[in-house]
Structures are given as structure tokens and as C-alpha cells.
Design a protein around this motif. Structure first.
Motif, PDB file in Angstrom:
ATOM      1  N   LEU A 137       0.830  -1.021   0.050  1.00 51.87           N
ATOM      2  CA  LEU A 137      -0.162   0.101   0.105  1.00 51.87           C
ATOM      3  C   LEU A 137       0.975   1.253   0.046  1.00 51.87           C
ATOM      4  N   ILE A 138       1.904   1.192   0.644  1.00 52.10           N
ATOM      5  CA  ILE A 138       2.671   2.284   0.713  1.00 52.10           C
ATOM      6  C   ILE A 138       3.690   2.785  -0.552  1.00 52.10           C
ATOM      7  N   ARG A 139       3.917   1.461  -1.152  1.00 54.80           N
ATOM      8  CA  ARG A 139       4.391   1.635  -2.600  1.00 54.80           C
ATOM      9  C   ARG A 139       3.327   2.308  -3.573  1.00 54.80           C
ATOM     10  N   LYS A 140       1.952   1.846  -3.345  1.00 53.02           N
ATOM     11  CA  LYS A 140       0.933   2.270  -4.324  1.00 53.02           C
ATOM     12  C   LYS A 140       1.030   3.818  -3.924  1.00 53.02           C
ATOM     13  N   ILE A 141       0.782   4.183  -2.801  1.00 50.82           N
ATOM     14  CA  ILE A 141       0.636   5.604  -2.309  1.00 50.82           C
ATOM     15  C   ILE A 141       1.652   6.469  -2.983  1.00 50.82           C
ATOM     16  N   ARG A 142       2.939   6.052  -2.707  1.00 46.84           N
ATOM     17  CA  ARG A 142       4.040   6.904  -3.348  1.00 46.84           C
ATOM     18  C   ARG A 142       4.055   6.950  -4.906  1.00 46.84           C
ATOM     19  N   LEU A 143       3.696   6.044  -5.561  1.00 47.46           N
ATOM     20  CA  LEU A 143       3.636   5.955  -7.020  1.00 47.46           C
ATOM     21  C   LEU A 143       2.479   6.829  -7.280  1.00 47.46           C
ATOM     22  N   PHE A 144       1.468   6.860  -6.768  1.00 50.29           N
ATOM     23  CA  PHE A 144       0.272   7.853  -6.980  1.00 50.29           C
ATOM     24  C   PHE A 144       0.642   9.213  -6.748  1.00 50.29           C
ATOM     25  N   GLN A 145       1.290   9.333  -5.473  1.00 49.09           N
ATOM     26  CA  GLN A 145       1.548  10.819  -5.120  1.00 49.09           C
ATOM     27  C   GLN A 145       2.821  11.546  -6.092  1.00 49.09           C
ATOM     28  N   ARG A 146       3.591  10.657  -6.602  1.00 47.53           N
ATOM     29  CA  ARG A 146       4.601  11.228  -7.824  1.00 47.53           C
ATOM     30  C   ARG A 146       3.838  11.557  -8.754  1.00 47.53           C
ATOM     31  N   GLU A 147       2.984  10.760  -9.375  1.00 48.14           N
ATOM     32  CA  GLU A 147       2.193  10.955 -10.559  1.00 48.14           C
ATOM     33  C   GLU A 147       1.169  12.230 -10.322  1.00 48.14           C
ATOM     34  N   TYR A 148       0.547  12.422  -9.299  1.00 46.71           N
ATOM     35  CA  TYR A 148      -0.142  13.375  -8.637  1.00 46.71           C
ATOM     36  C   TYR A 148       0.519  14.917  -8.934  1.00 46.71           C
ATOM     37  N   LYS A 149       1.957  14.783  -8.059  1.00 44.70           N
ATOM     38  CA  LYS A 149       2.593  16.129  -8.012  1.00 44.70           C
ATOM     39  C   LYS A 149       3.235  16.254  -9.427  1.00 44.70           C
ATOM     40  N   PHE A 150       3.457  15.449 -10.474  1.00 38.34           N
ATOM     41  CA  PHE A 150       3.909  15.813 -11.488  1.00 38.34           C
ATOM     42  C   PHE A 150       3.126  16.333 -12.330  1.00 38.34           C
ATOM     43  N   GLU A 151       1.768  15.883 -12.470  1.00 41.74           N
ATOM     44  CA  GLU A 151       0.871  16.265 -13.247  1.00 41.74           C
ATOM     45  C   GLU A 151       0.112  17.994 -12.828  1.00 41.74           C
ATOM     46  N   ARG A 152       0.599  18.182 -11.571  1.00 40.52           N
ATOM     47  CA  ARG A 152      -0.069  19.351 -11.111  1.00 40.52           C
ATOM     48  C   ARG A 152       1.267  20.493 -10.873  1.00 40.52           C
ATOM     49  N   ALA A 153       2.696  19.988 -11.005  1.00 40.41           N
ATOM     50  CA  ALA A 153       3.647  20.618 -10.990  1.00 40.41           C
ATOM     51  C   ALA A 153       3.746  21.265  -9.501  1.00 40.41           C
ATOM     52  N   ILE A 154       3.570  20.102  -8.578  1.00 37.87           N
ATOM     53  CA  ILE A 154       3.462  20.364  -7.050  1.00 37.87           C
ATOM     54  C   ILE A 154       4.979  19.921  -6.540  1.00 37.87           C
ATOM     55  N   LYS A 155       5.355  20.476  -5.542  1.00 38.25           N
ATOM     56  CA  LYS A 155       6.687  20.255  -4.775  1.00 38.25           C
ATOM     57  C   LYS A 155       6.030  20.213  -3.314  1.00 38.25           C
ATOM     58  N   SER A 156       6.413  19.154  -2.859  1.00 35.60           N
ATOM     59  CA  SER A 156       5.792  18.721  -1.582  1.00 35.60           C
ATOM     60  C   SER A 156       6.506  17.267  -0.907  1.00 35.60           C
ATOM     61  N   ASP A 157       7.040  17.684   0.351  1.00 39.79           N
ATOM     62  CA  ASP A 157       7.829  16.493   1.023  1.00 39.79           C
ATOM     63  C   ASP A 157       6.758  15.732   1.872  1.00 39.79           C
ATOM     64  N   LEU A 158       5.579  16.070   1.869  1.00 33.65           N
ATOM     65  CA  LEU A 158       4.551  15.007   2.567  1.00 33.65           C
ATOM     66  C   LEU A 158       4.329  13.745   1.802  1.00 33.65           C
ATOM     67  N   PHE A 159       3.924  12.815   2.602  1.00 34.08           N
ATOM     68  CA  PHE A 159       3.574  11.592   2.262  1.00 34.08           C
ATOM     69  C   PHE A 159       2.355  11.412   1.520  1.00 34.08           C
ATOM     70  N   ILE A 160       1.271  12.048   2.147  1.00 32.50           N
ATOM     71  CA  ILE A 160       0.046  12.481   1.306  1.00 32.50           C
ATOM     72  C   ILE A 160      -0.283  13.832   1.525  1.00 32.50           C
ATOM     73  N   CYS A 161      -0.331  14.605   0.161  1.00 24.61           N
ATOM     74  CA  CYS A 161      -0.590  15.948   0.363  1.00 24.61           C
ATOM     75  C   CYS A 161      -1.845  16.583  -0.225  1.00 24.61           C
ATOM     76  N   SER A 162      -2.244  17.784  -0.106  1.00 23.81           N
ATOM     77  CA  SER A 162      -3.434  18.166  -0.540  1.00 23.81           C
ATOM     78  C   SER A 162      -3.230  18.692  -2.137  1.00 23.81           C
ATOM     79  N   PRO A 163      -4.326  19.016  -2.820  1.00 24.29           N
ATOM     80  CA  PRO A 163      -3.999  19.345  -4.202  1.00 24.29           C
ATOM     81  C   PRO A 163      -3.225  20.366  -4.533  1.00 24.29           C
ATOM     82  N   LYS A 164      -2.826  21.294  -3.481  1.00 17.72           N
ATOM     83  CA  LYS A 164      -1.832  22.358  -3.628  1.00 17.72           C
ATOM     84  C   LYS A 164      -0.622  22.073  -3.076  1.00 17.72           C
TER      85      LYS A 164
END
Length: 229
Positions: A137-164
Motif C-alpha cells: 500500500l505504501i508503494r502504491k501511495i508513493r507512486l500515486f503521489q509522484r504522478e499526482y505531483k508531476f501532473e500538477r507541478a507540485i513540490k511537497s515532502d508530505l507523504f499524502i498532500c493536498s491538491p496544492k
């Protein structure tokens, strides 16, 4: 007004705590003259009654997860169930706080102050072992977060972040769980229900009381026993 719009003592007490924080701010900024808010007392709250029926059975958990269509809230829900973290601890969690074996819980997010600070108690600062069910599950979350941040040009160190890219919104998460649990299960599920569910799963698997207590971050295993068993 708080009493008129609240049916449960525990809910009233939660609202009262937030209200008193606001009044203390008003007093500190000279908006009110006297600290009369100290006279506002909570209502009796039987914690054991509050815990009753506050966890999900395996079939209910499956139904609830299938109902959660937004990936961010799905992953947050599943992670809380498998880890036993408090929701504030998840919100404050950074990616670097998770290694190959442990989740290092050192801080928490306060919904009252909207800030990250120390954990609730000394026992809350802990290393949570990543069991076999949690690791993928942790691997899936990290993969989702990488794609999520890339699509929105987000820089965040949080494990699960908001859309901003900042901290998850606790109230949005809680409301999402409320709405979808009522729809799928016919009863209310809160973020803390997920923590109770983690405890019930561990006990059902025969995990010793002291191990569950350390995982949940209780200073004393008697607390775990009184609440959950």
C-alpha cells in the motif's frame, strides 16, 4: 447554541474545545475583557460507550473502501486502517519518515491550531512496524503521489498532500468519510473509527496487548485494554 445543535455529549465536548480555543484567542487580543470561558465545562462522556460499535468489520471495511472513489481519500483511509496512526499523525507525515521497515511518528497536525507540533504524548512518538499488508500500500501511495505531483507541478515532502501540495484538509476528509459511510453502510464512520478498526484487526489476529498498545502510541497498555477490549 452548541447544545441545541448537538445530540451526543462527546460531540458537544469536541465543539466546546474548539470554541474555547477561539475565545482564548479573543481574550489574548483584547476582544473580550474577562476569561469567563474557563467556566465552560464539558458534559459527562462515557468513553467506553463512545467506542461501542465504532469500528468496521472486515466486510464493512471492504464495502467502505469500494465506495471511496477519490484516490487521495481511499489511500488515506486504507493507510490509517493498516497503520493505526491518528489522522493528525498521517497529515503531518513526510515521505522521509517512512523507511523500509518503519513509519517514524514524531509529530502531529492539530486541527485546532492548523499547525504541526509534537505528538500527543511521549508514547505517541514511536516507530510503527510496516507489516506485509501495509508495505504494498505504501508503494502504491508513493507512486500515486509522484504522478499526482508531476501532473500538477507540485513540490511537497508530505507523504499524502493536498491538491496544492500542503497538508491534507482534515475537515474535508472527515466529511467525505461521513457522506460515503452513510451511503454505503448506513452509519457514520469517522477518521478515528479507522484507528479502532486497526486495533480490532490486530486483536483478531492474536497480536499481544502490549504490541498493539505500542503501535497505537498509548503510554500505558491499560489505556488500550480499557478502550478496545
Amino acid at each position: 447554541a452548541l447544545l441545541e445543535n448537538t445530540t451526543k455529549n462527546c460531540t458537544f465536548n469536541e465543539k466546546l474545545t474548539r470554541y474555547k480555543v477561539f475565545l482564548k484567542w479573543c481574550y489574548a487580543n483584547d476582544l473580550i475583557e474577562l476569561p469567563w470561558f474557563d467556566k465552560l465545562l464539558p458534559l459527562p462522556d462515557n468513553h467506553k460507550e463512545r467506542i461501542k460499535d465504532k469500528y468496521l468489520e472486515p466486510d464493512e471495511l471492504k464495502t467502505q473502501l469500494e465506495e471511496l472513489k477519490l484516490p487521495q481519500w481511499y489511500y488515506a483511509t486504507y493507510f490509517l486502517v493498516l497503520s493505526g496512526l491518528r489522522v493528525g499523525e498521517l497529515i503531518a507525515l513526510e515521505d522521509k519518515d517512512i523507511d523500509d521497515q518503519y513509519i517514524h511518528v514524531t509529530k502531529t497536525y492539530s486541527q485546532t491550531t492548523n499547525k504541526v507540533g509534537p505528538t500527543k504524548t511521549d508514547g505517541s512518538t514511536r516507530d510503527v512496524y510496516i507489516q506485509d499488508e501495509l508495505r504494498p500500500l505504501i508503494r502504491k501511495i508513493r507512486l500515486f503521489q509522484r504522478e499526482y505531483k508531476f501532473e500538477r507541478a507540485i513540490k511537497s515532502d508530505l507523504f499524502i498532500c493536498s491538491p496544492k501540495g500542503d497538508y491534507m484538509n482534515y475537515n474535508s476528509f472527515r466529511q467525505y468519510l461521513h457522506d460515503h459511510s452513510l451511503k454505503s453502510l448506513g452509519r457514520l464512520v469517522t477518521p478515528h473509527t479507522l484507528r479502532h478498526t486497526c486495533a480490532s484487526i490486530l486483536f483478531a489476529q492474536g497480536v499481544p496487548l502490549d504490541v498493539v498498545s505500542r503501535r497505537l502510541g498509548h503510554d500505558d497498555s491499560d489505556v488500550t485494554k480499557d478502550i478496545y477490549i
